[in-house]
Design a protein around this motif. Structure first.
Motif, PDB file in Angstrom:
ATOM      1  N   PHE A  68      48.898 -48.717  11.364  1.00 14.11           N
ATOM      2  CA  PHE A  68      48.516 -49.346  10.096  1.00 14.11           C
ATOM      3  C   PHE A  68      49.448 -49.049   8.918  1.00 14.11           C
ATOM      4  O   PHE A  68      49.402 -49.747   7.916  1.00 14.11           O
ATOM      5  N   TYR A  70      49.284 -46.479   6.915  1.00 14.07           N
ATOM      6  CA  TYR A  70      48.620 -45.650   5.912  1.00 14.07           C
ATOM      7  C   TYR A  70      47.705 -44.667   6.621  1.00 14.07           C
ATOM      8  O   TYR A  70      47.491 -44.766   7.828  1.00 14.07           O
ATOM      9  N   GLY A 117      36.676 -51.331  -1.963  1.00 14.67           N
ATOM     10  CA  GLY A 117      37.975 -51.674  -1.414  1.00 14.67           C
ATOM     11  C   GLY A 117      38.413 -50.822  -0.239  1.00 14.67           C
ATOM     12  O   GLY A 117      39.570 -50.898   0.177  1.00 14.67           O
ATOM     13  N   SER A 118      37.512 -50.017   0.307  1.00 18.75           N
ATOM     14  CA  SER A 118      37.879 -49.182   1.448  1.00 18.75           C
ATOM     15  C   SER A 118      38.325 -50.062   2.616  1.00 18.75           C
ATOM     16  O   SER A 118      37.632 -51.016   2.975  1.00 18.75           O
ATOM     17  N   PRO A 119      39.457 -49.731   3.233  1.00 24.56           N
ATOM     18  CA  PRO A 119      39.900 -50.506   4.394  1.00 24.56           C
ATOM     19  C   PRO A 119      39.140 -50.160   5.675  1.00 24.56           C
ATOM     20  O   PRO A 119      39.414 -50.737   6.716  1.00 24.56           O
ATOM     21  N   PHE A 120      38.172 -49.251   5.576  1.00 20.80           N
ATOM     22  CA  PHE A 120      37.460 -48.774   6.760  1.00 20.80           C
ATOM     23  C   PHE A 120      36.060 -49.384   6.932  1.00 20.80           C
ATOM     24  O   PHE A 120      35.330 -48.986   7.822  1.00 20.80           O
ATOM     25  N   THR A 121      35.670 -50.320   6.081  1.00 22.74           N
ATOM     26  CA  THR A 121      34.320 -50.886   6.172  1.00 22.74           C
ATOM     27  C   THR A 121      34.115 -51.576   7.518  1.00 22.74           C
ATOM     28  O   THR A 121      35.068 -51.938   8.208  1.00 22.74           O
ATOM     29  N   THR A 124      36.440 -54.303   9.787  1.00 21.55           N
ATOM     30  CA  THR A 124      37.867 -54.375   9.455  1.00 21.55           C
ATOM     31  C   THR A 124      38.688 -53.920  10.654  1.00 21.55           C
ATOM     32  O   THR A 124      38.166 -53.292  11.586  1.00 21.55           O
ATOM     33  N   SER A 125      39.969 -54.213  10.626  1.00 21.05           N
ATOM     34  CA  SER A 125      40.824 -53.783  11.740  1.00 21.05           C
ATOM     35  C   SER A 125      40.872 -52.256  11.837  1.00 21.05           C
ATOM     36  O   SER A 125      40.919 -51.706  12.940  1.00 21.05           O
ATOM     37  N   ALA A 126      40.816 -51.571  10.690  1.00 16.70           N
ATOM     38  CA  ALA A 126      40.801 -50.100  10.703  1.00 16.70           C
ATOM     39  C   ALA A 126      39.516 -49.586  11.360  1.00 16.70           C
ATOM     40  O   ALA A 126      39.556 -48.656  12.170  1.00 16.70           O
ATOM     41  N   ASP A 127      38.385 -50.185  11.027  1.00 17.99           N
ATOM     42  CA  ASP A 127      37.104 -49.796  11.628  1.00 17.99           C
ATOM     43  C   ASP A 127      37.123 -50.042  13.138  1.00 17.99           C
ATOM     44  O   ASP A 127      36.689 -49.194  13.912  1.00 17.99           O
ATOM     45  N   TRP A 155      31.477 -44.770   7.319  1.00 18.50           N
ATOM     46  CA  TRP A 155      32.392 -43.694   6.939  1.00 18.50           C
ATOM     47  C   TRP A 155      32.167 -42.382   7.676  1.00 18.50           C
ATOM     48  O   TRP A 155      32.974 -41.478   7.573  1.00 18.50           O
TER      49      TRP A 155
END
Length: 161
Positions: A68, A70, A117-121, A124-127, A155
């Motif tokens: 990712f 980040y 704005g968390s990218p982990f919701t 998402t691709s991060a989740d 989280w």
């Protein structure tokens, strides 16, 4: 904790024993490892985990960052008994564990960045990456925290080893 037959027992089950409960929220600093500053969310003054959990989290973050670009930022890891009492008084069960029974109190839980704005919701691709790959590094979000559950928390991840 992984059993011989491949099933997992979450540390929440272990936290109900009298010995562990007495230790919960009072982990000696020598058993904890501070996460590097680059893994801390701006709101996190400091974050630490049990030593093995911290090493595995750093390994997981390294793999995540390669995909990712980040880091997995942490809002909270180990939580003292004082802070667990504070959160329990503020939120109550099931939102906060009864003091002395939280996986945070053992340094075996981590809350990743959850603000706006968390990218982990959820979704998402991060989740999706964390859900698919976390267990390979020893981290799992318990099913009762999944999207659509009454106490959904995208989280929160427990170190299951």
């Amino acid at each position: 904790m992984r059993l011989d037959d491949g099933r997992y027992i979450t540390t929440a089950l272990l936290a109900t024993t009298p010995v562990v409960r007495a230790f919960n929220g009072r982990v000696p600093s020598g058993r904890l490892r501070a996460l590097p500053a680059y893994l801390r969310a701006p709101s996190a003054a400091a974050s630490s985990l049990e030593r093995v959990a911290a090493m595995q989290f750093i390994r997981m973050d390294t793999a995540f960052a390669k995909v990712f670009g980040y880091h997995i930022t942490v809002e909270e890891g180990y939580r003292s008994l004082y802070w667990q009492k504070h959160w329990y008084a503020q939120y109550g069960a099931p939102r906060a564990a009864y003091p002395g029974t939280s996986n945070h109190g053992m340094g075996l839980a981590v809350d990743i960045r959850s603000g706006a704005g968390s990218p982990f919701t959820f979704g998402t691709s991060a989740d999706k990456w964390l859900t698919a790959n976390g267990a390979g590094f020893g981290f799992d979000r318990s099913w009762w925290l999944d999207q659509g559950r009454p106490n959904a928390e995208f989280w929160h991840y427990n170190f299951i080893g």
